[in-house]
Design an enzyme around this catalytic site. Structure first.
Site, PDB file in Angstrom:
ATOM      1  CE  LYS A 116      -3.104  -2.989   0.131  1.00 44.06           C
ATOM      2  NZ  LYS A 116      -3.315  -3.622  -1.162  1.00 44.06           N
ATOM      3  CD  GLU A 200      -4.961   5.538   3.813  1.00 41.94           C
ATOM      4  OE1 GLU A 200      -6.172   5.370   4.100  1.00 41.94           O
ATOM      5  OE2 GLU A 200      -4.404   4.976   2.866  1.00 41.94           O
ATOM      6  CG  HIS A 235     -13.307  -4.931   6.203  1.00 43.24           C
ATOM      7  ND1 HIS A 235     -13.449  -3.581   5.953  1.00 43.24           N
ATOM      8  CD2 HIS A 235     -12.793  -5.022   7.454  1.00 43.24           C
ATOM      9  CE1 HIS A 235     -13.014  -2.905   6.992  1.00 43.24           C
ATOM     10  NE2 HIS A 235     -12.624  -3.746   7.920  1.00 43.24           N
ATOM     11  NE  ARG A 292     -10.099  -9.739  -6.157  1.00 48.65           N
ATOM     12  CZ  ARG A 292      -9.840  -8.945  -5.116  1.00 48.65           C
ATOM     13  NH1 ARG A 292      -8.589  -8.706  -4.780  1.00 48.65           N
ATOM     14  NH2 ARG A 292     -10.804  -8.376  -4.446  1.00 48.65           N
TER      15      ARG A 292
HETATM   16  C1  MV4 Z   1     -10.371   3.623   5.226  1.00 52.50           C
HETATM   17  C2  MV4 Z   1     -11.610   4.095   5.679  1.00 52.50           C
HETATM   18  C3  MV4 Z   1     -11.691   5.395   6.067  1.00 52.50           C
HETATM   19  N1  MV4 Z   1     -10.608   6.194   6.015  1.00 52.50           N
HETATM   20  N2  MV4 Z   1      -9.318   4.441   5.181  1.00 52.50           N
HETATM   21  C4  MV4 Z   1     -11.592  -0.951   4.835  1.00 52.50           C
HETATM   22  C5  MV4 Z   1     -10.943  -2.053   4.078  1.00 52.50           C
HETATM   23  C6  MV4 Z   1      -9.738  -1.490   3.437  1.00 52.50           C
HETATM   24  N3  MV4 Z   1      -9.817  -1.729   2.009  1.00 52.50           N
HETATM   25  C7  MV4 Z   1      -9.744  -0.041   3.736  1.00 52.50           C
HETATM   26  N4  MV4 Z   1     -10.919   0.248   4.503  1.00 52.50           N
HETATM   27  C8  MV4 Z   1     -11.212   1.504   4.890  1.00 52.50           C
HETATM   28  N5  MV4 Z   1     -10.191   2.362   4.836  1.00 52.50           N
HETATM   29  C9  MV4 Z   1      -9.451   5.691   5.568  1.00 52.50           C
HETATM   30  N6  MV4 Z   1      -8.385   6.496   5.538  1.00 52.50           N
HETATM   31  C10 MV4 Z   1     -12.680   3.227   5.725  1.00 52.50           C
HETATM   32  C11 MV4 Z   1     -12.480   1.922   5.335  1.00 52.50           C
HETATM   33  C12 MV4 Z   1     -13.614   1.087   5.414  1.00 52.50           C
HETATM   34  C13 MV4 Z   1     -14.212   0.579   4.276  1.00 52.50           C
HETATM   35  C14 MV4 Z   1     -13.719   0.829   3.009  1.00 52.50           C
HETATM   36  C15 MV4 Z   1     -14.313   0.310   1.899  1.00 52.50           C
HETATM   37  C16 MV4 Z   1     -15.433  -0.486   2.055  1.00 52.50           C
HETATM   38  C17 MV4 Z   1     -15.937  -0.768   3.281  1.00 52.50           C
HETATM   39  C18 MV4 Z   1     -15.333  -0.228   4.412  1.00 52.50           C
HETATM   40  C19 MV4 Z   1     -15.866  -0.505   5.664  1.00 52.50           C
HETATM   41  C20 MV4 Z   1     -15.280   0.009   6.781  1.00 52.50           C
HETATM   42  C21 MV4 Z   1     -14.132   0.785   6.655  1.00 52.50           C
END
Ligand code: MV4
Length: 502
Positions: A116, A200, A235, A292
């Site tokens: 990342k 972040e 997730h 993917r």
């Molecule tokens: C975040 C976020 C809010 N702010 N990053 C969740 C899984 C991973 N792919 C990253 N995720 C998140 N990162 C920042 N800076 C909120 C999430 C997140 C989320 C993101 C996409 C889809 C569903 C989610 C559910 C909870 C938190």
């Protein structure tokens, strides 16, 4: 040119990939573990080879064995599906070394996006907006605290090697910064063998919007618009739709351009997905790129009119994309519901077992991508997804109504499924309004899950429970033909929109 494709996967995605191979006149090779001897993908393929015991480490993740099977069967290409080896840079590289075409991107793109921190650096350079935060791993805790004060709380500490929620810590208070850094770091070392973490800014209650991209090996890249994936739980995506009810045409075009630039920045080849988080004011930030084919790809196929697996195979054959960005439009609306063998009213506990009866929905605008049949035992070793139900409608309202109709027709007995839960999502006012974000399921859990408190409905519930009990007894005494015995029960469930626990 590819003649024979080994599909290094199982279940619905293996069948999905082989369907396109058949249409393209390509031979198919299935591989299977002990637990999948009777799986549909084994029956569908032209040839099937056993690769090992049920645990995926010893079968679907066994690179040496899969390469060996590709060689012994004369497969000239491998499609990895999703999960398993699909984002394993070493596997992509190994295929290349062995002279087998990997239907997916090269090791460089997988590695850059898999880490990342390197992904954030690369996106920053390409002008793709990233979440405010750090571009290097935390090496000094005091500096990290200072940096977090600059960014402003809340923040997330994320593992560079993570993704999909692993190795993430949310920090609301200054006093918790150090423990969050330390626990994210140790979880990441444990899980990925890499304890690098970064910072972040936390985007509160975000929407999850992702863009489908395609890139060929001749420098052409384009996007196939977005998928709104905000209906998720821990997730795990539950419902996806396209177009997103949130985006304006202007923001859509802008994000699409950024997604294409993200792909170009890593010299991407094939089908990929660029994920963004977005706040209610339509501010958006790159989150990660999935290198993917994704589970939810069929909604894009339906609305854009492109077979993504066919494009993947053509790209792997070094063909040029046969259309331009301006050739692509979004036609109507598509929604996907993921049907799981789990009990949504019991904390989504997996419900493996034998499918006793299955009737899948059909009719105008309905697609199911599945792999189970009557008598099939869902293995407990893998993801409990049974199938994906994808519907299309001329507009969002038609698509939601069609999804409700299709869910009504869907009948599965023998295992518990998420079908009833999905009906409640489709019926929910906030989902119907289109103004939902990633907090939807948690926020409205009282509406979406069955619970003991049935308030004014108790009397109805008792009547129906008695009716169902009576039906069950009748069935035991005299099993009717065609497995149609559940019809009345389903009607009772479907027509009376009450909370009921039996
Ligand atoms: C975040 C976020 C809010 N702010 N990053 C969740 C899984 C991973 N792919 C990253 N995720 C998140 N990162 C920042 N800076 C909120 C999430 C997140 C989320 C993101 C996409 C889809 C569903 C989610 C559910 C909870 C938190």
């Amino acid at each position: 040119m590819i003649q024979k494709v080994l599909v290094a996967n199982r279940g619905e995605i293996a069948v999905r990939v082989m369907r396109t191979c058949r249409e393209m006149g390509l031979r198919t090779v299935a591989v299977y573990s002990d637990a999948d001897r009777k799986s549909m993908h084994v029956r569908y393929a032209d040839e099937a080879v056993h690769i090992g015991p049920a645990p995926s480490r010893e079968s679907y993740l066994n690179i040496d064995r899969i390469i060996e099977v590709a060689k012994s069967t004369g497969a000239d290409a491998i499609h990895p599906g999703y999960g398993f080896l699909s984002e394993n840079a070493g596997f992509s590289e190994r295929c290349e070394k062995e002279g087998i075409v990997f239907i997916g991107p090269g090791a460089h793109a997988i590695n850059t996006m898999g880490d990342k921190i390197s992904a954030r650096k690369t996106m920053e350079k390409a002008g793709v907006p990233i979440v405010p935060g750090t571009l290097d791993p935390i090496d000094d805790e005091q500096k990290a605290i200072k940096k977090i004060k600059e960014i402003g709380l809340p923040v997330m500490i994320k593992a560079s090697a993570g993704g999909g929620g692993k190795g993430m810590r949310l920090v609301h208070e200054e006093g918790n910064i150090l423990s969050a850094i330390r626990s994210a770091r140790s979880e990441a070392s444990e899980a990925f063998g890499d304890g690098s973490v970064y910072i972040e800014k936390y985007i509160t209650s975000p929407h999850h919007i992702e863009f489908q991209v395609l890139a060929d090996n001749h420098g052409n890249a384009l996007h196939l618009f977005e998928r709104e994936c905000s209906v998720q739980r821990r997730h795990q995506k539950v419902v996806e739709e396209t177009p997103s009810p949130l985006l304006t045409q202007e923001v859509r075009e802008e994000m699409g351009e950024h997604a294409v630039n993200a792909a170009k920045a890593v010299n991407y080849s094939g089908a990929g997905t660029v994920e963004f988080v977005m706040d209610d004011d339509l501010n958006y930030y790159f989150l990660e790129m999935n290198t993917r084919l994704q589970v939810e790809h069929p909604i894009t196929e339906r609305v854009v009119g492109v077979d993504l697996v066919k494009e993947q195979i053509n790209i792997a054959n070094n063909k040029k994309l046969t259309f331009n960005q301006k050739d692509l439009i979004q036609h109507g609306h598509a929604i996907e519901c993921r049907i799981y063998a789990e009990d949504p009213d019991n904390n989504f506990m997996p419900s493996p077992g034998v499918i006793k009866h299955i009737t899948e929905p059909l009719g105008l605008g309905v697609r199911t991508d599945g792999y189970v049949y009557e008598g099939f035992e869902i293995p407990m070793h893998y993801d409990p997804m049974i199938s994906k139900l994808i519907v299309w409608g001329a507009n969002r309202e038609d698509a939601i109504n069609r999804m409700q109709r299709a869910l009504y027709e869907y009948k599965i007995t023998g295992v518990k499924t998420s079908i009833r839960f999905l009906e409640r999502v489709m019926q929910h006012k906030v989902f119907q309004s289109g103004r939902y974000n990633t907090t939807f399921i948690e926020k409205y859990s009282d509406d979406l899950f069955e619970n003991e408190d049935c308030s004014g409905d108790c009397e109805d519930m008792a009547v129906i429970a008695a009716f169902l009990d009576y039906q069950a007894k009748l069935q035991k005494a005299k099993p009717p033909k065609h497995g149609g015995q559940m019809t009345n029960n389903w009607k009772a469930y479907g027509r009376r929109r009450i909370k009921i626990r039996i």
